[in-house]
Scaffold this active site. Structure first.
Site, PDB file in Angstrom:
ATOM      1  N   HIS A  54     -31.185   5.797  33.305  1.00  0.00           N
ATOM      2  CA  HIS A  54     -30.572   5.643  31.980  1.00  0.00           C
ATOM      3  C   HIS A  54     -30.153   7.038  31.512  1.00  0.00           C
ATOM      4  CE1 HIS A  54     -30.419   2.761  28.318  1.00  0.00           C
ATOM      5  NE2 HIS A  54     -29.802   3.871  27.950  1.00  0.00           N
ATOM      6  N   GLU A  61     -28.957  -5.495  26.342  1.00  0.00           N
ATOM      7  CA  GLU A  61     -28.947  -4.754  25.076  1.00  0.00           C
ATOM      8  C   GLU A  61     -28.008  -5.429  24.096  1.00  0.00           C
ATOM      9  OE1 GLU A  61     -28.002  -0.535  25.100  1.00  0.00           O
ATOM     10  OE2 GLU A  61     -29.245  -0.237  26.875  1.00  0.00           O
ATOM     11  N   TYR A 109     -22.240  -4.644  22.038  1.00  0.00           N
ATOM     12  CA  TYR A 109     -22.404  -4.224  20.634  1.00  0.00           C
ATOM     13  C   TYR A 109     -21.233  -4.649  19.746  1.00  0.00           C
ATOM     14  CZ  TYR A 109     -26.412  -1.532  22.144  1.00  0.00           C
ATOM     15  OH  TYR A 109     -27.634  -1.175  22.650  1.00  0.00           O
ATOM     16  N   ARG A 124     -37.925  -3.788  28.668  1.00  0.00           N
ATOM     17  CA  ARG A 124     -36.966  -3.067  29.501  1.00  0.00           C
ATOM     18  C   ARG A 124     -37.071  -1.588  29.153  1.00  0.00           C
ATOM     19  NH1 ARG A 124     -31.260  -1.721  28.488  1.00  0.00           N
ATOM     20  NH2 ARG A 124     -30.312  -1.197  30.478  1.00  0.00           N
ATOM     21  N   ASN A 158     -24.696  -5.412  28.357  1.00  0.00           N
ATOM     22  CA  ASN A 158     -24.922  -4.772  27.066  1.00  0.00           C
ATOM     23  C   ASN A 158     -23.711  -5.016  26.186  1.00  0.00           C
ATOM     24  OD1 ASN A 158     -27.248  -3.812  28.193  1.00  0.00           O
ATOM     25  ND2 ASN A 158     -26.696  -1.645  28.072  1.00  0.00           N
ATOM     26  N   GLU A 178     -25.349   1.155  32.307  1.00  0.00           N
ATOM     27  CA  GLU A 178     -24.030   1.521  31.797  1.00  0.00           C
ATOM     28  C   GLU A 178     -23.384   2.683  32.549  1.00  0.00           C
ATOM     29  OE1 GLU A 178     -24.097   2.122  27.572  1.00  0.00           O
ATOM     30  OE2 GLU A 178     -24.584   0.035  27.159  1.00  0.00           O
TER      31      GLU A 178
HETATM   32  C1  GBH Z   1     -26.076   1.820  24.715  1.00  0.00           C
HETATM   33  O1  GBH Z   1     -24.869   2.466  24.829  1.00  0.00           O
HETATM   34  C2  GBH Z   1     -27.089   2.615  25.448  1.00  0.00           C
HETATM   35  O2  GBH Z   1     -27.479   1.989  26.652  1.00  0.00           O
HETATM   36  C3  GBH Z   1     -28.291   2.965  24.626  1.00  0.00           C
HETATM   37  O3  GBH Z   1     -28.991   3.989  25.254  1.00  0.00           O
HETATM   38  C4  GBH Z   1     -27.832   3.344  23.233  1.00  0.00           C
HETATM   39  O4  GBH Z   1     -28.879   3.855  22.470  1.00  0.00           O
HETATM   40  C5  GBH Z   1     -27.274   2.114  22.602  1.00  0.00           C
HETATM   41  O5  GBH Z   1     -26.293   1.545  23.377  1.00  0.00           O
HETATM   42  C6  GBH Z   1     -26.715   2.345  21.210  1.00  0.00           C
HETATM   43  O6  GBH Z   1     -25.645   3.232  21.242  1.00  0.00           O
HETATM   44  O7  GBH Z   1     -14.654   2.389  21.978  1.00  0.00           O
HETATM   45  O8  GBH Z   1     -14.901   1.075  19.980  1.00  0.00           O
HETATM   46  O9  GBH Z   1     -15.147   0.073  22.070  1.00  0.00           O
HETATM   47  C7  GBH Z   1     -23.782   1.840  24.212  1.00  0.00           C
HETATM   48  C8  GBH Z   1     -22.578   2.703  24.382  1.00  0.00           C
HETATM   49  C9  GBH Z   1     -21.206   1.855  22.659  1.00  0.00           C
HETATM   50  C10 GBH Z   1     -20.283   2.733  24.674  1.00  0.00           C
HETATM   51  C11 GBH Z   1     -19.900   1.241  22.310  1.00  0.00           C
HETATM   52  C12 GBH Z   1     -18.986   2.118  24.339  1.00  0.00           C
HETATM   53  C13 GBH Z   1     -17.563   1.369  22.709  1.00  0.00           C
HETATM   54  C14 GBH Z   1     -17.035   1.626  21.333  1.00  0.00           C
HETATM   55  N1  GBH Z   1     -21.372   2.001  24.076  1.00  0.00           N
HETATM   56  N2  GBH Z   1     -18.833   2.011  22.910  1.00  0.00           N
HETATM   57  S1  GBH Z   1     -15.307   1.295  21.332  1.00  0.00           S
END
Ligand code: GBH
Length: 473
Positions: free
Chosen positions: A127, A378, A301, A83, A299, A172
């Site tokens: 992106h 992601e 995290y 991707r 995505n 995103e």
């Molecule tokens: C992605 O963004 C991107 O697509 C990528 O380019 C980037 O490198 C990767 O992740 C790593 O950052 O307010 O506590 O809930 C992720 C961006 C990260 C935005 C988590 C929202 C929420 C934190 N997101 N964030 S919180």
């Protein structure tokens, strides 16, 4: 089932895709080569104080020159799909008008190189690297940017639509709209709550227009998709239920409902009525946005803890290099929402590690949008890797993060979710936006002095998974 999500031996179904992800501005470098025009991230990263250490994407991983050996590496890791994103300013240096053939040729070679190695190309059109010339005309607050995006999509459909396996319109749009135009931690760095909501709509519209344009021009049989980042919400104290509903409307349903249900949620319009009257939504827009998609990219995290903030004036959110998690107020609503630090453990981003949130999200999406196939586009983690004396890169924390989230994805599959694949973020350590090169997400280490690549332990582990379809012991 084990509560810690540290299972091994679980088997994924045949056909399940294991891939890796990157984005153009984060890996390519060659910012001034072959006719590429400037993007909002060039402008932003060159503005003092915006990005950690003054880092820029000028060189990044130099993937623009090293793409062949990077593809070889993916081939050696046995990845089934890649991707990547296409830099709009390489194709159209001023955002619209004359096409820069050298830019198109780069991605055409990349796609051929992937196919030669048996790796499926999953191409994202946007992106976050908006041509600066379009920002100068209003950026995503302007409807004309969606018009320009449609033209760009048509050009790419004609150029690569015979070979691309999956088209993804946007990555995103939440980040583009709220971090770019509301919070200001991402390019173009504007702090305008009403503009953030106009941007939400114009991004949604751009997606729908792009799917139409790609369908009209792609001669192969690609799949169509969009990738969203979801907020999996947790209550942060008094008034949290209402704050969670509002955050879900702004962050999640502002995208999923127009895309998949042809409507903006009534509570979203009501919550934001002191900020905007939504008059930028025109007749027919929702039908345009609501194009059938083959797969919804997810995505994920971490989870997010939210509470209502009762301060008197909208608090300035964190600047970009301090991140978007923890203690931040979120404009774009007539009630300011506050995201607060969650219980740990944390990654090097300060994001909490919560694999159960991924399982919950996938199950919830498949319940809300029955019949919609999903793909994790992601998932991954930044940690402060240490290179061993022998040159190897043991990264047990990242490996553990991946194991637990893949276990979560597997549990979602077992609960009936139509999950088609999983892409690790990221193939390479790269330019981590406001954090510059300080945060490393790669399963492959990049030495930013020599640009040498070294597969980390997590990369070998992921390769084993891709090969066997079983979570390695
Ligand atoms: C992605 O963004 C991107 O697509 C990528 O380019 C980037 O490198 C990767 O992740 C790593 O950052 O307010 O506590 O809930 C992720 C961006 C990260 C935005 C988590 C929202 C929420 C934190 N997101 N964030 S919180």
């Amino acid at each position: 089932a084990r509560a810690d999500y540290r299972d091994s031996g679980l088997e994924f179904p045949p056909g399940f895709t294991f891939g890796s992800a990157t984005a153009a501005y984060q890996v390519e470098g060659a910012a001034n080569e072959d006719g590429r025009g400037p993007s909002i991230w060039d402008t932003f990263s060159r503005t003092p104080g915006k990005v950690w250490n003054g880092d820029t994407g000028d060189v990044a991983c130099d993937h623009y020159h090293r793409w062949e050996s990077d593809l070889d590496l993916m081939g050696e890791l046995g990845l089934g799909a890649y991707r990547f994103s296409i830099a709009w300013p390489r194709i159209l240096p001023s955002g619209r008008g004359e096409v820069n053939r050298r830019g198109v040729d780069f991605y055409s070679r990349l796609v051929d190189g992937l196919l030669e190695r048996g790796i499926r190309p999953v191409a994202t059109l946007y992106h976050w690297d908006l041509p600066q010339a379009l920002e100068d005309e209003g950026g995503w607050t302007a409807r004309s940017t969606a018009d320009a995006f449609e033209d760009y999509a048509r050009i790419m459909g004609e150029a690569l639509g015979d070979r691309v396996h999956t088209w993804t319109t946007l990555n995103e749009p939440w980040c583009s709209a709220y971090l770019g135009y509301g919070q200001g931690g991402h390019a173009p760095g504007r702090h305008e709550p009403a503009s953030a909501l106009a941007a939400v709509h114009h991004l949604n519209l751009a997606h729908g227009r792009a799917v139409q344009a790609l369908r009209a021009t792609s001669t192969g049989s690609p799949e169509y998709s969009i990738t969203l980042n979801f907020h999996v919400l947790r209550p942060g104290g008094e008034g949290a239920a209402e704050a969670m509903r509002r955050a879900d409307a702004l962050a999640n349903r502002a995208f999923t409902h127009p895309l998949l249900r042809r409507e903006y949620p009534a509570d979203l319009l009501d919550d934001t009525k002191s900020v905007t009257d939504w008059s930028f939504v025109r007749d027919g827009d929702l039908a345009t946005i609501n194009q059938p998609i083959d797969v919804l990219g997810v995505n994920y995290y971490s989870t997010a803890t939210v509470r209502a903030w009762d301060g008197v004036s909208p608090r300035q959110m964190n600047d970009g290099h301090k991140g978007d998690a923890g203690g931040t107020a979120w404009p774009g609503s007539d009630q300011v929402l506050e995201f607060i630090q969650q219980p740990g453990p944390y990654t090097a981003m300060g994001w909490n590690i919560a694999p159960e949130g991924l399982e919950e999200l996938l199950v919830s999406l498949s319940e809300q949008f029955p019949g919609q196939p999903l793909m994790v586009t992601e998932n991954g983690a930044a940690f402060d890797d240490v290179v061993s004396a022998d040159g190897s890169v043991p990264d047990p924390e990242r490996l553990d993060y991946l194991r637990r989230h893949l276990t979560a994805a597997h549990r979602a599959l077992q609960r009936g979710v139509d999950l088609r694949g999983y892409f690790v973020w990221s193939l390479l350590d790269n330019f981590e936006w406001g954090y510059g090169y300080a945060k490393r997400f790669g399963i492959v280490r990049v030495d930013f002095d020599t640009l040498e690549r070294t597969v980390k332990d997590s990369g070998r582990w992921f390769a084993e998974l891709a090969k066997t379809r079983r979570i390695p012991t």
